[in-house]
Design an enzyme around this catalytic site. Structure first.
Site, mmCIF file in Angstrom:
data_model
loop_
_atom_site.group_PDB
_atom_site.id
_atom_site.type_symbol
_atom_site.label_atom_id
_atom_site.label_comp_id
_atom_site.label_asym_id
_atom_site.label_seq_id
_atom_site.Cartn_x
_atom_site.Cartn_y
_atom_site.Cartn_z
ATOM 1 N N ASP A 174 -4.417 -12.910 3.395
ATOM 2 C CA ASP A 174 -5.642 -12.435 4.030
ATOM 3 C C ASP A 174 -6.893 -12.678 3.182
ATOM 4 O O ASP A 174 -7.991 -12.284 3.573
ATOM 5 C CB ASP A 174 -5.517 -10.957 4.436
ATOM 6 C CG ASP A 174 -4.817 -10.108 3.392
ATOM 7 O OD1 ASP A 174 -4.585 -10.610 2.276
ATOM 8 O OD2 ASP A 174 -4.507 -8.937 3.689
ATOM 9 N N HIS A 187 0.822 -1.227 0.000
ATOM 10 C CA HIS A 187 0.000 0.000 0.000
ATOM 11 C C HIS A 187 0.849 1.268 0.000
ATOM 12 O O HIS A 187 0.335 2.355 -0.275
ATOM 13 C CB HIS A 187 -0.915 0.045 1.231
ATOM 14 C CG HIS A 187 -1.946 -1.034 1.261
ATOM 15 N ND1 HIS A 187 -2.789 -1.289 0.202
ATOM 16 C CD2 HIS A 187 -2.282 -1.942 2.227
ATOM 17 C CE1 HIS A 187 -3.590 -2.307 0.508
ATOM 18 N NE2 HIS A 187 -3.295 -2.725 1.728
ATOM 19 N N HIS A 202 -6.225 -7.329 -0.370
ATOM 20 C CA HIS A 202 -6.361 -5.889 -0.614
ATOM 21 C C HIS A 202 -5.621 -5.507 -1.886
ATOM 22 O O HIS A 202 -4.591 -6.109 -2.206
ATOM 23 C CB HIS A 202 -5.780 -5.101 0.571
ATOM 24 C CG HIS A 202 -6.406 -5.435 1.881
ATOM 25 N ND1 HIS A 202 -5.835 -6.333 2.768
ATOM 26 C CD2 HIS A 202 -7.573 -5.025 2.437
ATOM 27 C CE1 HIS A 202 -6.633 -6.442 3.840
ATOM 28 N NE2 HIS A 202 -7.690 -5.666 3.657
ATOM 29 N N ASP A 228 -2.677 -10.747 -2.380
ATOM 30 C CA ASP A 228 -3.210 -10.239 -1.115
ATOM 31 C C ASP A 228 -4.670 -9.832 -1.343
ATOM 32 O O ASP A 228 -5.038 -9.432 -2.438
ATOM 33 C CB ASP A 228 -2.377 -9.019 -0.680
ATOM 34 C CG ASP A 228 -2.727 -8.512 0.716
ATOM 35 O OD1 ASP A 228 -1.987 -8.839 1.665
ATOM 36 O OD2 ASP A 228 -3.748 -7.790 0.860
#
Ligand SMILES: [Zn+2]
Length: 309
Positions: free
Chosen positions: A246, A125, A164, A162
């Site tokens: 995740d 991120h 996200h 991931d």
């Protein structure tokens, strides 16, 4: 079998505070998983700290200097609502990015075909000039730039599974036709980017948003129909993986329904891509994964397949 694990004890000392999901127990869970067979015999290397120049290849120099100053002073700092530095963070933050550079060096030197960087904090991120979502520096992007600057490897690809969206990595390579970034992620979900329409200036960004509740079929369909053909057309010289776990069904931060075996499936497919185009060379970097058992499961499934490269 030639896989190396790169990690460091310093990853325990990045203290995010009580109740934070990105906690030291995560790296303990990964280490415990990788102490089991068949991983126990894999060579381990200590992650070196990234140099300021390595960080500044993808981050704005002023941002790097600001973070380095806080790390050097050992100050606790809140960089964004979710992202903190603690007095013990210096080694972890620098070595998380340095691990990826060392991984690149190892596969380029032929010391391993695949590397798993067991690091924290995560990185995908983090943008050029700002930390975000637990991430201080963009570890995988630092490694990708290192592959270019140190080794002259021009065509680089990163697959991010991931849960996200890897907004930081995407932003850094958005206008770069020699870098492919492909991501599967839940949508809607933090950070809100990653629509299919985000394609990059040269069409080398591939986003596969998945609806909450998506499981194996939707995930693998996205990988097989969108990501693998793009990788085959792109023909990377080196493949990176942003390996977050995740998307596991038990993860508390998201709502996809993947199981350990799904991480094996996607890894197997990526190992095949790497065999076809880049001599099996893969540098994989740990990103998220907040249910400790799910994280351990995912890591074991992933590394087992990396060992087959
Ligand atoms: Zn994540």
């Amino acid at each position: 079998m030639s896989t190396i694990i790169i990690t460091h004890e310093d990853f325990l000392h990045h203290d995010t505070g009580p109740g934070h999901p990105e906690r030291p127990d995560r790296i303990r869970a990964v280490w415990m998983a990788l102490e089991q067979e068949p991983f126990a015999a894999l060579p381990r290397r200590e992650a070196p700290p990234a140099t300021p120049d390595q960080l500044k290849a993808v981050h704005l120099p002023a941002y790097v200097d600001m973070v380095l100053e806080a790390l050097d002073e050992g100050r606790a700092a809140r960089l964004d609502p979710d992202t903190v530095l603690s007095p013990g963070s210096r080694g972890a933050v620098l070595r998380a990015a340095g691990a990826v550079c060392a991984g690149v060096d190892a596969v380029v030197a032929g010391e391993a075909s695949t590397v798993f960087c067991a690091v924290r904090p995560c990185g995908h991120h983090a943008e050029q000039a700002r930390p975000m979502g637990f991430c201080v520096f963009n570890n995988v992007a630092v490694g990708m730039a290192h592959a270019r600057n140190r080794h002259g490897i021009q065509r680089i690809a990163c697959v991010d599974f991931d849960v996200h969206h890897g907004n930081g990595t995407q932003a850094m390579f958005y206008d770069d036709g020699d870098a492919l970034f492909a991501s599967t992620h839940q949508s809607p979900l933090y950070p809100g980017t990653g629509a299919e329409s985000e394609r990059g200036r040269y069409g080398t960004i591939i986003n596969v948003p998945l609806a909450p509740g998506s499981a194996t079929d939707a995930f693998m369909a996205g990988v097989e129909r969108r990501i693998l053909p793009a990788l085959d057309a792109f023909k990377p010289e080196l493949l990176f993986i942003s390996a977050g776990f995740d998307a596991h069904a038990d993860d508390p931060l998201a709502g996809l329904e993947l199981e350990g075996e799904d991480f094996a499936r996607v890894t197997r497919a990526l190992v095949d891509v790497a065999r076809r185009h880049c001599g099996g060379r893969i540098v994989s970097v740990l990103e998220g994964g907040y249910d400790l058992a799910g994280l351990a499961d995912g890591c074991m499934a992933h590394v087992r397949e990396l060992m087959a490269a």
